[in-house]
Design a protein around this motif. Structure first.
Motif, PDB file in Angstrom:
ATOM      1  N   MET A 123       0.827  -1.198   0.000  1.00 16.83           N
ATOM      2  CA  MET A 123       0.000   0.000   0.000  1.00 16.83           C
ATOM      3  C   MET A 123       0.867   1.256   0.000  1.00 16.83           C
ATOM      4  O   MET A 123       0.614   2.176  -0.760  1.00 16.83           O
ATOM      5  CB  MET A 123      -0.921   0.017   1.226  1.00 16.83           C
ATOM      6  N   VAL A 124       1.845   1.290   0.876  1.00 15.64           N
ATOM      7  CA  VAL A 124       2.689   2.476   0.981  1.00 15.64           C
ATOM      8  C   VAL A 124       3.513   2.657  -0.290  1.00 15.64           C
ATOM      9  O   VAL A 124       3.701   3.779  -0.765  1.00 15.64           O
ATOM     10  CB  VAL A 124       3.584   2.395   2.237  1.00 15.64           C
ATOM     11  N   ALA A 125       3.982   1.552  -0.854  1.00 18.23           N
ATOM     12  CA  ALA A 125       4.749   1.639  -2.100  1.00 18.23           C
ATOM     13  C   ALA A 125       3.868   2.206  -3.213  1.00 18.23           C
ATOM     14  O   ALA A 125       4.305   3.076  -3.982  1.00 18.23           O
ATOM     15  CB  ALA A 125       5.285   0.265  -2.489  1.00 18.23           C
ATOM     16  N   ALA A 126       2.640   1.740  -3.308  1.00 19.91           N
ATOM     17  CA  ALA A 126       1.726   2.254  -4.322  1.00 19.91           C
ATOM     18  C   ALA A 126       1.475   3.741  -4.104  1.00 19.91           C
ATOM     19  O   ALA A 126       1.488   4.531  -5.053  1.00 19.91           O
ATOM     20  CB  ALA A 126       0.411   1.478  -4.291  1.00 19.91           C
ATOM     21  N   TYR A 127       1.266   4.126  -2.868  1.00 25.62           N
ATOM     22  CA  TYR A 127       1.046   5.535  -2.535  1.00 25.62           C
ATOM     23  C   TYR A 127       2.233   6.383  -2.971  1.00 25.62           C
ATOM     24  O   TYR A 127       2.075   7.417  -3.603  1.00 25.62           O
ATOM     25  CB  TYR A 127       0.802   5.679  -1.030  1.00 25.62           C
ATOM     26  N   SER A 128       3.432   5.930  -2.629  1.00 25.21           N
ATOM     27  CA  SER A 128       4.634   6.687  -2.979  1.00 25.21           C
ATOM     28  C   SER A 128       4.836   6.776  -4.480  1.00 25.21           C
ATOM     29  O   SER A 128       5.191   7.832  -5.008  1.00 25.21           O
ATOM     30  CB  SER A 128       5.866   6.050  -2.337  1.00 25.21           C
ATOM     31  N   LEU A 129       4.629   5.664  -5.167  1.00 22.90           N
ATOM     32  CA  LEU A 129       4.798   5.679  -6.620  1.00 22.90           C
ATOM     33  C   LEU A 129       3.849   6.672  -7.284  1.00 22.90           C
ATOM     34  O   LEU A 129       4.231   7.386  -8.211  1.00 22.90           O
ATOM     35  CB  LEU A 129       4.587   4.279  -7.196  1.00 22.90           C
ATOM     36  N   VAL A 130       2.612   6.721  -6.800  1.00 19.80           N
ATOM     37  CA  VAL A 130       1.607   7.607  -7.402  1.00 19.80           C
ATOM     38  C   VAL A 130       1.816   9.059  -6.986  1.00 19.80           C
ATOM     39  O   VAL A 130       1.844   9.966  -7.816  1.00 19.80           O
ATOM     40  CB  VAL A 130       0.181   7.132  -7.041  1.00 19.80           C
ATOM     41  N   THR A 131       1.983   9.296  -5.683  1.00 17.42           N
ATOM     42  CA  THR A 131       1.999  10.681  -5.199  1.00 17.42           C
ATOM     43  C   THR A 131       3.371  11.330  -5.253  1.00 17.42           C
ATOM     44  O   THR A 131       3.466  12.534  -5.460  1.00 17.42           O
ATOM     45  CB  THR A 131       1.466  10.760  -3.755  1.00 17.42           C
ATOM     46  N   LYS A 132       4.419  10.563  -5.029  1.00 17.89           N
ATOM     47  CA  LYS A 132       5.768  11.140  -4.983  1.00 17.89           C
ATOM     48  C   LYS A 132       6.487  11.070  -6.322  1.00 17.89           C
ATOM     49  O   LYS A 132       7.295  11.928  -6.638  1.00 17.89           O
ATOM     50  CB  LYS A 132       6.619  10.434  -3.918  1.00 17.89           C
ATOM     51  N   PHE A 133       6.212  10.012  -7.078  1.00 11.65           N
ATOM     52  CA  PHE A 133       6.947   9.808  -8.325  1.00 11.65           C
ATOM     53  C   PHE A 133       6.086  10.026  -9.568  1.00 11.65           C
ATOM     54  O   PHE A 133       6.573   9.902 -10.682  1.00 11.65           O
ATOM     55  CB  PHE A 133       7.568   8.413  -8.350  1.00 11.65           C
ATOM     56  N   GLY A 134       4.793  10.325  -9.375  1.00 14.72           N
ATOM     57  CA  GLY A 134       3.913  10.655 -10.492  1.00 14.72           C
ATOM     58  C   GLY A 134       3.503   9.501 -11.387  1.00 14.72           C
ATOM     59  O   GLY A 134       3.046   9.712 -12.511  1.00 14.72           O
ATOM     60  N   ALA A 135       3.659   8.275 -10.888  1.00 10.96           N
ATOM     61  CA  ALA A 135       3.244   7.122 -11.687  1.00 10.96           C
ATOM     62  C   ALA A 135       1.724   7.088 -11.797  1.00 10.96           C
ATOM     63  O   ALA A 135       1.009   7.540 -10.903  1.00 10.96           O
ATOM     64  CB  ALA A 135       3.752   5.834 -11.049  1.00 10.96           C
ATOM     65  N   TRP A 188      -5.801   2.158  -2.040  1.00 14.31           N
ATOM     66  CA  TRP A 188      -4.589   2.199  -1.219  1.00 14.31           C
ATOM     67  C   TRP A 188      -4.081   3.629  -1.077  1.00 14.31           C
ATOM     68  O   TRP A 188      -3.706   4.052   0.017  1.00 14.31           O
ATOM     69  CB  TRP A 188      -3.503   1.327  -1.826  1.00 14.31           C
ATOM     70  N   VAL A 189      -4.059   4.342  -2.202  1.00 16.23           N
ATOM     71  CA  VAL A 189      -3.586   5.730  -2.172  1.00 16.23           C
ATOM     72  C   VAL A 189      -4.460   6.557  -1.229  1.00 16.23           C
ATOM     73  O   VAL A 189      -3.963   7.331  -0.406  1.00 16.23           O
ATOM     74  CB  VAL A 189      -3.557   6.328  -3.594  1.00 16.23           C
ATOM     75  N   LYS A 190      -5.759   6.353  -1.331  1.00 19.06           N
ATOM     76  CA  LYS A 190      -6.690   7.083  -0.470  1.00 19.06           C
ATOM     77  C   LYS A 190      -6.473   6.706   1.001  1.00 19.06           C
ATOM     78  O   LYS A 190      -6.412   7.574   1.875  1.00 19.06           O
ATOM     79  CB  LYS A 190      -8.132   6.769  -0.889  1.00 19.06           C
ATOM     80  N   GLU A 191      -6.344   5.411   1.274  1.00 26.96           N
ATOM     81  CA  GLU A 191      -6.200   4.954   2.659  1.00 26.96           C
ATOM     82  C   GLU A 191      -4.899   5.452   3.285  1.00 26.96           C
ATOM     83  O   GLU A 191      -4.887   5.913   4.432  1.00 26.96           O
ATOM     84  CB  GLU A 191      -6.249   3.429   2.717  1.00 26.96           C
ATOM     85  N   VAL A 192      -3.804   5.375   2.570  1.00 25.69           N
ATOM     86  CA  VAL A 192      -2.532   5.849   3.112  1.00 25.69           C
ATOM     87  C   VAL A 192      -2.594   7.357   3.337  1.00 25.69           C
ATOM     88  O   VAL A 192      -2.085   7.873   4.337  1.00 25.69           O
ATOM     89  CB  VAL A 192      -1.351   5.460   2.201  1.00 25.69           C
TER      90      VAL A 192
END
Length: 81
Positions: free
Chosen positions: A1-13, A32-36
């Motif tokens: 979950m945290v990896a998905a969040y980081s990839l989407v929000t921090k790295f723009g994936a 996952w992004v919403k929950e994190v």
């Protein structure tokens, strides 16, 4: 979950690309992004509450004691019949 969040929000994936790499659906990644994000907000609020409580404890000795009708965070009011 945290990896998905980081990839989407921090790295723009894109969520669909993250989903493909992780072997799940785009909807799962979105959740996952919403929950994190919610967990981060809750953690931030908890830190603020902890800071406020520390400050309140410092000030508490300056306040008068609670009144007699104050019971566990609320005031007790007798009903008149």
């Amino acid at each position: 979950m945290v990896a998905a969040y980081s990839l989407v929000t921090k790295f723009g994936a894109k969520q669909k690309d993250v989903a493909a790499v992780l072997g799940c659906s785009q909807a799962t990644v979105a959740n996952w992004v919403k929950e994190v994000g919610f967990q981060q907000q809750i953690t931030g609020l908890q830190r603020e509450l902890d800071d406020a409580n520390e400050y309140i404890e410092e000030l508490q000795h300056m306040l008068p004691p609670p009144e007699d009708d104050y019971i566990d965070g609320d005031y007790f009011q007798e009903e008149n019949y």
